[in-house]
Scaffold this motif. Structure first.
Motif, mmCIF file in Angstrom:
data_model
loop_
_atom_site.group_PDB
_atom_site.id
_atom_site.type_symbol
_atom_site.label_atom_id
_atom_site.label_comp_id
_atom_site.label_asym_id
_atom_site.label_seq_id
_atom_site.Cartn_x
_atom_site.Cartn_y
_atom_site.Cartn_z
ATOM 1 N N UNK A 281 0.850 -1.186 0.000
ATOM 2 C CA UNK A 281 0.000 0.000 0.000
ATOM 3 C C UNK A 281 0.888 1.238 0.000
ATOM 4 N N UNK A 282 0.733 2.080 -1.001
ATOM 5 C CA UNK A 282 1.424 3.368 -1.058
ATOM 6 C C UNK A 282 0.421 4.492 -1.031
ATOM 7 N N UNK A 283 0.764 5.600 -0.369
ATOM 8 C CA UNK A 283 -0.208 6.672 -0.175
ATOM 9 C C UNK A 283 0.403 8.019 -0.548
ATOM 10 N N UNK A 284 -0.482 8.957 -0.844
ATOM 11 C CA UNK A 284 -0.104 10.360 -1.035
ATOM 12 C C UNK A 284 -1.022 11.178 -0.135
ATOM 13 N N UNK A 285 -0.630 11.245 1.123
ATOM 14 C CA UNK A 285 -1.466 11.826 2.162
ATOM 15 C C UNK A 285 -1.118 13.284 2.391
ATOM 16 N N UNK A 286 -1.968 13.974 3.131
ATOM 17 C CA UNK A 286 -1.674 15.346 3.523
ATOM 18 C C UNK A 286 -0.666 15.362 4.668
ATOM 19 N N UNK A 287 -0.001 16.506 4.786
ATOM 20 C CA UNK A 287 0.928 16.769 5.898
ATOM 21 C C UNK A 287 2.208 15.948 5.842
ATOM 22 N N UNK A 288 2.557 15.422 4.668
ATOM 23 C CA UNK A 288 3.878 14.805 4.519
ATOM 24 C C UNK A 288 4.901 15.933 4.432
#
Length: 830
Positions: A281-288
């Motif tokens: 699972x790879x993500x592009x989340x906020x607050x990175x």
């Protein structure tokens, strides 16, 4: 170890090895690659290795497409398996808006010949029963891509490079770059292991190279500091997790089923793929957060950051919804590593600002996908002088000296968390804004301006009533802003409108050698004093590098106006050309005066009436007449208390003037124009209406119709090319021939949508070209577009089809400047 080479590539990740390979393949037999640690020890080693083809950028789609095809050939050439799993790529949509986005993706991909197919939720479920589809609208499926092992493909390219004569040296760090007038002298230090860290030794050598390419990845800020340039390539944390075996998946595969495609759930900001009976699972989340804004610590090698599971909790839960059987899988491994970004998400590929034979390949957020194609097209630029596709959208000079580390870091964080948002073509991102504002910004905001950003400048896109939300008005169809743009366009066609064009790039070129230089640098005749000409500076390959409006102020003094989005890009090319030519033509000065001059464009049949009320002249009734102020001339006039360099030209195709004024006087001039315009119903107008209006006149735009992949003759602009004189790129332009031609089309499209300028064009079943601009025509009451087609299809009256919203719509090639083709309105007297 060699100490003298033709080309030195600094950086041994996937991008650097690809560049070295392709330079050797292109015929350079003296290439060296330098890596400070081990090959792949940067972001390459922890990359997920996905190979997504779809992209709204024409250039980037070509780059990704080349990579996918190239990687499939490596094993036959090198004997090394690159680890390419061609499992396909499934982009799922939970909303109708996401399906609209995919339709635009698909039409753009089709311009590059990328195959795809549509799947319904039932078809997805039938193919891959482990996927939950009850909440899906459908999916876009591309069967020819998938994922690859980043280390394996890098090693395969490295072996291929060695087989072609490339020297690859590990544990050598580039510590300084010095230009000696003809070559680069690169001071290199041997790196040694000490206590688990990599530290510099006392051993140093100097490598002399005709060309240097930096592909330094996470170390881009250190590279920028050594080169004395600004480079907005700063890493952002990226997390992905590896799950334990999923019994349902194991059983599914044991039954003889093929591997799942890469599953992209954009509305859940994540991607999933199989990994040895489990899932990644790879993500592009906020607050990175951005990392290494001022350089990578010496202690950081092939290291990772602490995992932040709370930050990706929503995406993790969304994965369990999408693949219910994954809910009981344990966590097997985790990765949180740095991946470089840029403010717009595109890498920096091309010549370094202000430097000779220094090339950048930095800021790759999708480095594995882009590595192969970047090597191929950058090698073309270096060896042949230009790539076969227009690489301007990736040019490092698209960011100017106004850009700071803080700006780059915050915009890169935004680019990261925007990977999976809906990418509306009318999207405007909010981070770091407003930053560059003209003095009249607050006045325009108070009148309902909805701003876009171009080269850091705030520029009105359109004006709307109080309480209107630009964000909520965005759409892949006609958004809530559309009617406002229609009214603004109609105001210019029928009355008068005022446009803030302060963002235009402006250069002053003067000196004893200025006339001879510009005569060689541009392809059109130079204007006489007080007049203007539209002209083009060409690449060495004969294609269009820059468009200029040249105003001749005096015998050897010229005022050059070009596109606002390309200030540093234009300035760098202009200054380098002057330096090359000045020994021959004499002394030439070049000054970027963009921020010294504000610009208002007033246009429409009533524009002369507005200006008459302000002009201060002994004969105010005649100062703006055709006799005293003809079309395509410049006059210094006074509007109230403001001295104005007025240019009689209008990008909208109506009677009008550009009013170049001292920027410190802009608010006074704005107030005066607004007061004088009120009795005439003058309306404030934004860039979107202007874009529609210029298409009605077939005015080409740089970055759209004009670029480094077509000549001015292919752009169908022979009237701006003077073949009786010698100019840079002339012979290459002639030898290039005319393969395609730029045309204007009127389109009978859907009632609720217009083209965006990224759509594919067909003549019957044959793909003939693509749109480069699109919009709505108030003059003709239908959609309009401009684009390139095969030369035989560029005949007026030819019936074509344009693909919009996954349907073919009728389009017809019309005469150039379908609105007022004889320019009677723009020449109107009074």
């Amino acid at each position: 170890m060699k100490t003298q080479v033709k080309a030195l590539v600094v950086g041994g990740g996937a991008v650097g090895t690809s560049i070295a390979y392709h330079l050797a393949k292109a015929g350079w037999d003296d290439v060296m690659l330098l890596e400070r640690d081990e090959l792949t020890s940067g972001s390459t080693w922890h990359a997920a290795g996905l190979l997504p083809l779809f992209n709204m950028s024409f250039a980037t789609t070509h780059i990704h497409q080349y990579s996918v095809e190239f990687y499939k050939t490596l094993e036959a050439e090198t004997g090394l398996n690159a680890g390419f799993a061609v499992v396909g790529n499934l982009r799922m949509a939970q909303t109708d808006a996401r399906m609209d986005e995919y339709m635009l993706y698909a039409s753009t991909a089709e311009t590059c010949g990328v195959p795809y197919e549509w799947l319904t939720p039932d078809e997805i479920k039938a193919k891959w029963p482990l996927i939950e589809t009850s909440d899906l609208k459908g999916a876009l499926y591309h069967r020819t891509d998938g994922y690859i092992n980043p280390a394996d493909v890098t090693m395969a390219m490295a072996k291929g490079a060695r087989q072609r004569g490339v020297a690859i040296e590990r544990k050598w760090q580039a510590d300084a770059f010095e230009w000696n007038g003809t070559h680069w002298e690169v001071i290199c230090t041997k790196m040694v292991e000490k206590g688990g860290n990599l530290v510099p030794s006392e051993e140093q050598i100097v490598i002399t190279a005709e060309h240097v390419v930096t592909a330094s990845g996470n170390h881009a800020q250190r590279t920028a500091q050594m080169l004395g340039i600004k480079m907005p390539a700063i890493p952002v944390e990226h997390q992905f997790i590896v799950m334990d075996r999923d019994p349902a998946l194991v059983d599914y595969r044991a039954a003889g089923n093929v591997e799942h495609p890469v599953i992209r759930d954009a509305d859940a900001q994540s991607y999933v793929r199989e990994e040895r009976g489990g899932w990644i699972l790879g993500v592009y989340e906020k607050n990175a957060p951005a990392r290494f804004e001022y350089g990578v610590p010496d202690s950081f090698r092939a290291d990772l950051f602490q995992l932040d599971l709370e930050r990706i909790e929503d995406q993790y839960m969304a994965m369990n919804h999408r693949i219910p059987s994954a809910e009981d899988c344990g966590l097997k491994d985790d990765f949180n590593g740095p991946i470089c970004y840029t403010p717009d998400g595109n890498p920096l590929v091309g010549p370094a600002p202000g430097l000779r034979n220094m090339w950048l390949a930095e800021g790759f957020s999708f480095g594995i996908t882009a590595a192969g194609g970047t090597g191929y097209y950058l090698a073309q630029m270096m060896v042949e002088g230009e790539a076969e596709i227009d690489m301007a959208s990736l040019d490092p000079n698209r960011y100017g000296d106004w850009m700071t580390t803080e700006y780059a870091a915050r915009k890169n964080e935004e680019a990261y968390d925007h990977v999976y948002i809906l990418h509306h073509p009318d999207e405007e991102r909010p981070a770091c804004r407003p930053l560059r504002t003209s003095p009249a910004y607050d006045r325009q905001a108070a009148r309902g301006a909805q701003f876009g950003q171009v080269n850091g400048w705030e520029r009105p896109n359109y004006f709307a009533p109080e309480g209107f939300s630009d964000h909520d008005s965005r759409s892949f169809r006609r958004g809530g802003w559309w009617q406002h743009a229609v009214e603004e366009a109609r105001a210019i066609r029928e009355g008068v409108g005022l446009i803030d064009a302060t963002a235009f790039t402006k250069h002053l070129v003067r000196g004893p050698g200025a006339t001879a230089f510009l005569d060689w640098f541009t392809c059109n005749k130079l204007p006489s004093v007080g007049r203007i000409n539209l002209t083009y500076a060409l690449t060495g390959a004969g294609t269009t590098r820059t468009e200029y409006t040249i105003v001749r102020l005096a015998q050897d003094e010229y005022y050059l106006v070009s596109a606002g989005a390309w200030s540093a890009y234009d300035s760098d090319y202009l200054r380098k050309a002057i330096a090359d030519k000045m020994p021959e033509v004499g002394y030439v000065e070049c000054h970027d005066v963009t921020t010294q001059w504000g610009v208002f464009a007033i246009a429409g049949p009533k524009s002369r009436d507005v200006l008459r009320d302000l002009v201060r002249d002994a004969e105010p009734d005649t100062v703006l007449s055709n006799k005293r102020f003809p079309w395509l001339t410049m006059r210094n006039i006074e509007l109230g208390m403001v001295p104005v360099r007025a240019i009689r030209v209008a990008y909208t195709g109506e009677l009008g003037w550009e009013l170049h004024h001292p920027i410190e006087m802009q608010n006074h001039l704005f107030d005066a124009l607004e007061k004088a315009g009120e009795p005439h119903g003058m309306k404030l107008v934004g860039a979107r209406a202007q874009n529609w209006l210029r298409q009605e006149k077939s005015y080409r735009a740089f970055g759209n119709e004009l670029g480094r992949d077509a000549t001015p003759l292919e752009a169908d602009l022979p009237r701006f090319v003077d073949l009786s004189k010698e100019f840079h790129g002339k012979q290459a332009m002639v030898d290039h021939g005319i393969r395609v031609k730029c045309v204007t089309l009127l389109i009978d499209g859907p009632e609720d949508a217009d083209p965006w300028g990224r759509e594919v064009l067909y003549n019957g079943e044959r793909r003939t070209g693509r749109l480069t601009s699109g919009g709505y025509s108030v003059a003709f009451g239908k959609s309009i577009g401009m684009g390139y087609v095969q030369a035989e299809d560029a005949v007026v009256g030819t019936k074509l089809k344009v693909k919009m919203l996954d349907r073919m719509w009728e389009a017809e090639v019309v005469e150039d400047s379908p609105y007022d083709p004889k320019n009677q309105r723009i020449r109107a007297d009074g």
